[in-house]
Write a protein that holds these residues in place. Structure first.
Motif, mmCIF file in Angstrom:
data_model
loop_
_atom_site.group_PDB
_atom_site.id
_atom_site.type_symbol
_atom_site.label_atom_id
_atom_site.label_comp_id
_atom_site.label_asym_id
_atom_site.label_seq_id
_atom_site.Cartn_x
_atom_site.Cartn_y
_atom_site.Cartn_z
ATOM 1 N N ARG A 26 0.829 -1.206 0.000
ATOM 2 C CA ARG A 26 0.000 0.000 0.000
ATOM 3 C C ARG A 26 0.868 1.263 0.000
ATOM 4 N NH1 ARG A 26 -5.083 -1.124 0.573
ATOM 5 N NH2 ARG A 26 -5.705 -3.095 1.471
ATOM 6 N N TRP A 35 -5.946 8.355 3.179
ATOM 7 C CA TRP A 35 -6.839 7.273 2.772
ATOM 8 C C TRP A 35 -8.262 7.544 3.238
ATOM 9 C CZ3 TRP A 35 -7.732 3.806 -0.645
ATOM 10 C CH2 TRP A 35 -8.748 2.874 -0.446
ATOM 11 N N LEU A 38 -9.783 9.997 0.819
ATOM 12 C CA LEU A 38 -10.047 9.366 -0.471
ATOM 13 C C LEU A 38 -11.225 8.402 -0.366
ATOM 14 C CD1 LEU A 38 -9.254 8.918 -3.418
ATOM 15 C CD2 LEU A 38 -7.561 7.243 -2.624
ATOM 16 N N ARG A 39 -11.252 7.609 0.696
ATOM 17 C CA ARG A 39 -12.333 6.647 0.925
ATOM 18 C C ARG A 39 -13.674 7.370 1.030
ATOM 19 N NH1 ARG A 39 -15.264 4.681 5.054
ATOM 20 N NH2 ARG A 39 -15.727 2.460 5.090
ATOM 21 N N HIS A 66 -9.999 -1.735 -4.668
ATOM 22 C CA HIS A 66 -9.123 -1.452 -5.798
ATOM 23 C C HIS A 66 -9.545 -2.400 -6.923
ATOM 24 C CE1 HIS A 66 -6.664 0.218 -2.525
ATOM 25 N NE2 HIS A 66 -6.180 1.014 -3.456
ATOM 26 N N PRO A 71 -2.963 -2.428 -4.591
ATOM 27 C CA PRO A 71 -3.139 -1.440 -3.525
ATOM 28 C C PRO A 71 -2.279 -0.183 -3.691
ATOM 29 C CG PRO A 71 -1.870 -3.301 -2.730
ATOM 30 C CD PRO A 71 -2.318 -3.652 -4.117
ATOM 31 N N THR A 72 -1.364 -0.183 -4.669
ATOM 32 C CA THR A 72 -0.574 1.028 -4.908
ATOM 33 C C THR A 72 -1.264 1.951 -5.899
ATOM 34 O OG1 THR A 72 0.703 0.060 -6.732
ATOM 35 C CG2 THR A 72 1.585 -0.244 -4.509
ATOM 36 N N ASN A 73 -2.277 1.451 -6.612
ATOM 37 C CA ASN A 73 -2.984 2.249 -7.611
ATOM 38 C C ASN A 73 -4.215 2.891 -6.981
ATOM 39 O OD1 ASN A 73 -4.279 3.359 -9.779
ATOM 40 N ND2 ASN A 73 -4.443 1.473 -10.957
ATOM 41 N N ASN A 74 -4.040 4.107 -6.491
ATOM 42 C CA ASN A 74 -5.138 4.814 -5.833
ATOM 43 C C ASN A 74 -5.792 5.846 -6.740
ATOM 44 O OD1 ASN A 74 -5.077 3.549 -3.217
ATOM 45 N ND2 ASN A 74 -3.092 4.527 -2.953
ATOM 46 N N GLU A 75 -5.695 5.637 -8.051
ATOM 47 C CA GLU A 75 -6.398 6.506 -8.985
ATOM 48 C C GLU A 75 -7.895 6.376 -8.725
ATOM 49 O OE1 GLU A 75 -5.185 8.554 -11.426
ATOM 50 O OE2 GLU A 75 -3.190 8.121 -10.615
ATOM 51 N N ARG A 76 -8.622 7.463 -8.830
ATOM 52 C CA ARG A 76 -10.057 7.443 -8.550
ATOM 53 C C ARG A 76 -10.794 6.454 -9.448
ATOM 54 N NH1 ARG A 76 -14.167 6.278 -7.635
ATOM 55 N NH2 ARG A 76 -15.990 7.419 -6.988
ATOM 56 N N LEU A 79 -10.974 2.841 -8.106
ATOM 57 C CA LEU A 79 -11.611 2.601 -6.812
ATOM 58 C C LEU A 79 -13.126 2.535 -6.981
ATOM 59 C CD1 LEU A 79 -9.498 5.118 -4.710
ATOM 60 C CD2 LEU A 79 -9.158 2.662 -4.906
#
Length: 133
Positions: A26, A35, A38-39, A66, A71-76, A79
């Protein structure tokens, strides 16, 4: 005399944020402010479980997933909001595939009684009939 850890002291040394991130892959700590923000934005934009909606159900989303399981790809766009059962099921299928190389079938049917598993023979038959018409 052997020292035992107290109730508030763990017998294992605590890990740094960087160590936990390396272990889990992550980039954002699940208990961190970034997080949480973002969440909250994902759940505000998508308040209903995406998987349940595909089945014609209206279930509140309570977790953020994801889509690509990275878990490293936190692009909107990567998600989506899911309910706890759907998120757990997706995670279980992914972990099973990583461990065995086999795809674990999805259980359940849509509102028309067609299995939700895209690889189910009945679903393939319906798709084939629809595309042939």
């Amino acid at each position: 005399m052997l020292k035992t850890p107290s109730r508030t002291q763990s017998k294992y040394p605590s890990k740094t944020l960087k160590q936990r991130q390396l272990e889990t892959g992550r980039t954002l700590a699940l208990d961190g402010a970034a997080w949480r923000k973002l969440r909250a934005s994902v759940l505000a934009a998508q308040p209903l479980c995406a998987d349940c909606q595909r089945l014609g159900l209206t279930v509140p989303a309570s977790e953020v997933d994801h889509v690509d399981n990275d878990p490293t790809n936190n692009e909107r766009s990567n998600l989506m909001g899911l309910c706890k059962p759907c998120h757990s099921s997706k995670t279980q299928r992914h972990e099973y595939f990583k461990r065995t190389g086999k795809v674990l079938a999805m259980k359940g049917c849509d509102a028309d009684g067609i299995p939700i598993d895209p690889d189910h023979p009945w679903r393939k038959a319906k798709i084939t009939k629809t595309s042939a018409a």
